[in-house]
Design a protein around this motif. Sequence first.
Motif, short mmCIF file in Angstrom:
data_model
loop_
_atom_site.label_atom_id
_atom_site.label_comp_id
_atom_site.label_asym_id
_atom_site.label_seq_id
_atom_site.Cartn_x
_atom_site.Cartn_y
_atom_site.Cartn_z
N ALA A 1 0.91 -1.03 0.27
CA ALA A 1 -0.28 -0.65 0.41
C ALA A 1 0.88 1.67 0.18
O ALA A 1 0.43 2.52 -0.43
CB ALA A 1 -0.93 -0.07 1.33
N PHE A 2 1.89 1.10 0.91
CA PHE A 2 2.64 2.57 0.96
C PHE A 2 3.61 2.11 -0.02
O PHE A 2 3.41 3.23 -1.12
CB PHE A 2 4.05 2.12 2.22
CG PHE A 2 4.29 2.91 2.36
CD1 PHE A 2 3.90 4.39 2.92
CD2 PHE A 2 5.64 4.04 2.52
CE1 PHE A 2 4.38 5.81 3.28
CE2 PHE A 2 6.55 4.73 2.96
CZ PHE A 2 5.87 5.32 3.97
N ALA A 3 4.39 1.26 -1.19
CA ALA A 3 4.84 1.89 -2.17
C ALA A 3 3.99 2.22 -2.95
O ALA A 3 4.19 2.70 -3.78
CB ALA A 3 5.45 -0.10 -2.24
N LEU A 4 2.90 1.54 -3.39
CA LEU A 4 2.17 2.43 -4.56
C LEU A 4 1.66 3.64 -4.09
O LEU A 4 1.88 4.71 -5.53
CB LEU A 4 0.34 1.69 -4.57
CG LEU A 4 0.68 0.20 -5.28
CD1 LEU A 4 -0.67 -0.30 -4.81
CD2 LEU A 4 1.19 0.19 -6.70
N THR B 1 6.67 -0.83 -6.43
CA THR B 1 6.41 -1.96 -5.42
C THR B 1 7.19 -3.47 -6.26
O THR B 1 6.98 -3.92 -5.60
CB THR B 1 5.14 -2.30 -6.25
OG1 THR B 1 4.33 -1.04 -5.85
CG2 THR B 1 3.83 -3.41 -5.21
N ALA B 2 7.60 -3.36 -7.08
CA ALA B 2 8.62 -4.24 -7.56
C ALA B 2 9.55 -4.60 -6.81
O ALA B 2 10.32 -6.06 -6.60
CB ALA B 2 8.55 -3.96 -8.61
N VAL B 3 10.16 -3.58 -5.87
CA VAL B 3 11.27 -4.06 -5.38
C VAL B 3 10.92 -4.05 -3.80
O VAL B 3 11.31 -4.82 -3.35
CB VAL B 3 11.69 -2.46 -5.15
CG1 VAL B 3 12.83 -1.63 -4.16
CG2 VAL B 3 13.27 -1.52 -6.57
N VAL B 4 9.64 -3.54 -3.61
CA VAL B 4 9.22 -3.58 -2.13
C VAL B 4 8.45 -5.24 -1.59
O VAL B 4 8.98 -5.84 -0.63
CB VAL B 4 8.15 -2.94 -1.62
CG1 VAL B 4 7.61 -2.78 -0.39
CG2 VAL B 4 9.30 -1.19 -1.19
N ASP B 5 8.07 -5.58 -2.80
CA ASP B 5 7.61 -6.63 -2.13
C ASP B 5 7.48 -7.16 -4.30
O ASP B 5 6.44 -7.50 -4.22
CB ASP B 5 6.25 -6.52 -1.97
CG ASP B 5 5.57 -8.29 -1.46
OD1 ASP B 5 5.91 -9.59 -1.85
OD2 ASP B 5 4.35 -7.98 -0.79
N PRO B 6 8.46 -7.65 -4.22
CA PRO B 6 8.72 -8.67 -6.34
C PRO B 6 7.81 -9.76 -5.98
O PRO B 6 6.78 -9.99 -7.02
CB PRO B 6 10.08 -8.93 -5.86
CG PRO B 6 10.60 -8.91 -4.71
CD PRO B 6 9.71 -7.85 -4.09
N ALA B 7 7.27 -10.61 -5.49
CA ALA B 7 6.43 -11.75 -5.08
C ALA B 7 5.06 -11.03 -5.11
O ALA B 7 4.17 -11.53 -6.82
CB ALA B 7 6.09 -12.14 -3.93
N TRP B 8 4.40 -10.36 -4.69
CA TRP B 8 2.93 -9.54 -4.94
C TRP B 8 2.77 -8.74 -6.10
O TRP B 8 2.25 -9.21 -6.92
CB TRP B 8 2.57 -8.37 -3.55
CG TRP B 8 1.11 -7.67 -3.65
CD1 TRP B 8 0.92 -8.43 -3.00
CD2 TRP B 8 0.64 -6.65 -4.46
NE1 TRP B 8 -1.30 -7.65 -3.01
CE2 TRP B 8 -0.30 -7.03 -4.47
CE3 TRP B 8 1.05 -6.34 -5.13
CZ2 TRP B 8 -1.21 -5.67 -4.89
CZ3 TRP B 8 0.84 -4.83 -5.71
CH2 TRP B 8 -0.87 -5.08 -5.64
N PHE B 9 4.45 -7.78 -6.57
CA PHE B 9 3.78 -7.67 -8.03
C PHE B 9 3.80 -8.78 -8.49
O PHE B 9 2.88 -8.30 -9.87
CB PHE B 9 5.67 -6.83 -8.13
CG PHE B 9 5.46 -6.07 -9.09
CD1 PHE B 9 4.97 -5.11 -9.57
CD2 PHE B 9 5.97 -7.00 -10.36
CE1 PHE B 9 5.02 -3.83 -10.63
CE2 PHE B 9 6.24 -5.68 -11.46
CZ PHE B 9 5.99 -4.77 -11.58
N GLY B 10 4.54 -9.58 -8.86
CA GLY B 10 4.68 -10.82 -10.27
C GLY B 10 3.21 -11.52 -10.06
O GLY B 10 3.26 -11.53 -10.98
#
Length: 181
Positions: free
Chosen positions: A91-94, A136-145
Motif C-alpha cells: 500500500a505504501f509503495a504504490l 512496489t516491485a522493489v518492496v514486494d517482488p512476489a506480490w508484484f509478480g
Amino acid sequence: MDVVSTLVVAFWAMLPAYVPNNAAVLLGGGRPIDGGRTLGERRVLGDGKTWRGTIVGTAVGVALALGLSELAPTVGDAANVTLPTFPLPVAFALALGAMLGDIGASFLKRRTGRERGAAFPGLDQLDFVVGALALTAVVDPAWFGEWFTWPVLAVVVVLTPLLHIGTNGVAYVLDLKQEPW
Ligand code: CTP
Ligand code: MG
C-alpha cells in the motif's frame, strides 16, 4: 484471466496509486520540498511539489488501499474476480511511489526548461505509474509478480493516460487545477 477480469484487476491494483496525486491537488500546498532552491537557473522541483501534498497524498493512498483490502472479498465475489488485497508495505509503495514518480517528473521538467505547470506529454500521464510500479516491485517482488502480469501491465499503460486525462480535465473544469494536464 478474461479481458474484463484483467481490466478490473488492473484498475483495482492501481487505485492506491491513482488517488494520491489527485489528493495532493485538493489538499496540497504550503512549503515546497525544494525549499525554493535552484539547480543552475531553475528550481530543483518548483512550488508545485510540497511536503503537505506529498505526505497527505501518500496517506490517502495508503488508507484507500487498506479500505480496498477489506472490500476485496465482497467486491470480488460480486464481480466474479479474485481481487488483490494490499499488505501495508505494498500500500505504501504504490502511494508513495506514485508521488515520487510525479516529483521525478517535475525534476525532469525543470531540467528541460519547463516552468511550473508546463505540459510534458507522456511523462505527465505515466510518471506516477512508473514510480508506483517500480517501488512496489522493489518492496514486494512476489506480490508484484502475482498481480502485475504482462496483460495487467499492458492494460495499466493504456488505461492510465485515459483516466489521467479524464480526471485532470474534470479537476480543471471544476477549477481545482490550474491546467488540464
Ligand atoms: N501538489 C502538491 N504536492 C505534490 C504534488 C502536487 O502540493 N507532491 C499540488 C500543488 O498545489 C500543485 C498541484 O497539486 O500545484 C498540481 O500538481 P501538478 O500538476 O503535479 O503540479 P504543477 O503545479 O503542475 O507543477 P509541475 O510543473 O512541477 O508538475
Ligand atoms: Mg502539472
